[in-house]
Design an enzyme around this catalytic site. Sequence first.
Site, short mmCIF file in Angstrom:
data_model
loop_
_atom_site.label_atom_id
_atom_site.label_comp_id
_atom_site.label_asym_id
_atom_site.label_seq_id
_atom_site.Cartn_x
_atom_site.Cartn_y
_atom_site.Cartn_z
N GLY A 173 -19.74 27.58 35.97
CA GLY A 173 -19.96 28.69 35.05
C GLY A 173 -19.53 28.42 33.62
N ARG A 196 -32.38 32.59 37.00
CA ARG A 196 -32.40 32.21 38.41
C ARG A 196 -33.75 32.53 39.07
NH1 ARG A 196 -26.31 33.35 40.91
NH2 ARG A 196 -25.39 31.48 40.01
N GLY A 204 -19.63 27.52 42.83
CA GLY A 204 -18.80 27.00 43.91
C GLY A 204 -19.43 25.84 44.66
#
Length: 395
Positions: free
Chosen positions: A354, A36, A377
Amino acid sequence: MAWKSLDDMDLSGKTVLTRVDINVPVSGGKVTDATRIERIAPTVADILAKGGKPVLLAHFGRPKGQVVPEMSLEVLVPALAEVFGVPVKFASDCIGGPAKEAVSALGAGEVLLLENTRFHAGEEKNDAAFSAALAALGEVYCNDAFSAAHRAHASTEGLAKLLPSCAGRCMQAELEALEGALGTPVRPVVAVVGGAKVSTKLDLLGNLVSKVDYLVIGGGMANTFLVAQGTEIGKSLAEADMAGTAREIMDKAAAAGCKILLPADVVVAREFKAGAANETVPATECPADAMILDAGPQAVAAIKEALDGAKTLIWNGPLGAFEIEPFDAATNATADYAAALSAEGKLTSVAGGGDTVAALNKSGAAEKFTYISTAGGAFLEWMEGKELPGVAALG
């Protein structure tokens, strides 16, 4: 798309409040997976190249508005500096004196990381006063955290309304990929949706059947659809109470001209463990004492045929119990095939969630997909057709 990118902004000499997602795994005081951080590096580099001063806003864990030392962002500074290749400073708060002093002292070519925004209750409440305190630190707002865009928090939504705003490179890539896959896709479009439960993906399935040409349903979800068709599935995982809903989705798909692909054959076993004795049977002939753990070769062949004629693929969820061998076979085979088509330029493939990312990484196919979303999400809510507050605020 109404939002602006970094290309549209004058950043010279300006402090750029940059919302990022650096919720990365840490063990023994060190970052164990910097993916990330690597994703936001182009945004930081571009802000610096345009003469701006990047000030990073981020959350870490769930401190629930309290200062929790174990959830301090300071531990990430060495990893950020290594990936960015520039000095990274740290401020002990994200608002007030410590933050203002750190911003004032920030030199050209340096990056500043502010402390966990969720140490303040005003972050998750999207409090106007907290948003204003953040806005007072900078002149431009850049959101590069698509994975947090489904939350209407101060640093994702409130702040965007107070300063000139734009999307960072990671956010831009995400939005362009998803718009290309679902908003204005090149047809035919195939969607692969897997996972354990229909109940968690009702909105997703309902939205997709009106937007795609083929909907492949896998995993435990497929079992529920088989039950809805009157098929006996032995001891397989299923939500029998969702059978009526599954039939409604099939009816809606038929009316929309979307073809649903359920497995024609399945891999069954008597126990759920790696290397368990298994057999492949027609989906209508699951033994009473067995459970369905993967799609069979005929099912994979049908998916490959759909992909051969497709231009766009959007994928969320595995086709079987991919965590244990040999029940990862259908997911791996399909992923490898989609990856090969993508590498040849025949297919635009976008995947996220995920379990999906884990499955594609496990198969080795991820690197050849057109785009892999790091969001969970937010990716799911986008696929469900919902407006994301963090994206809408940039408009």
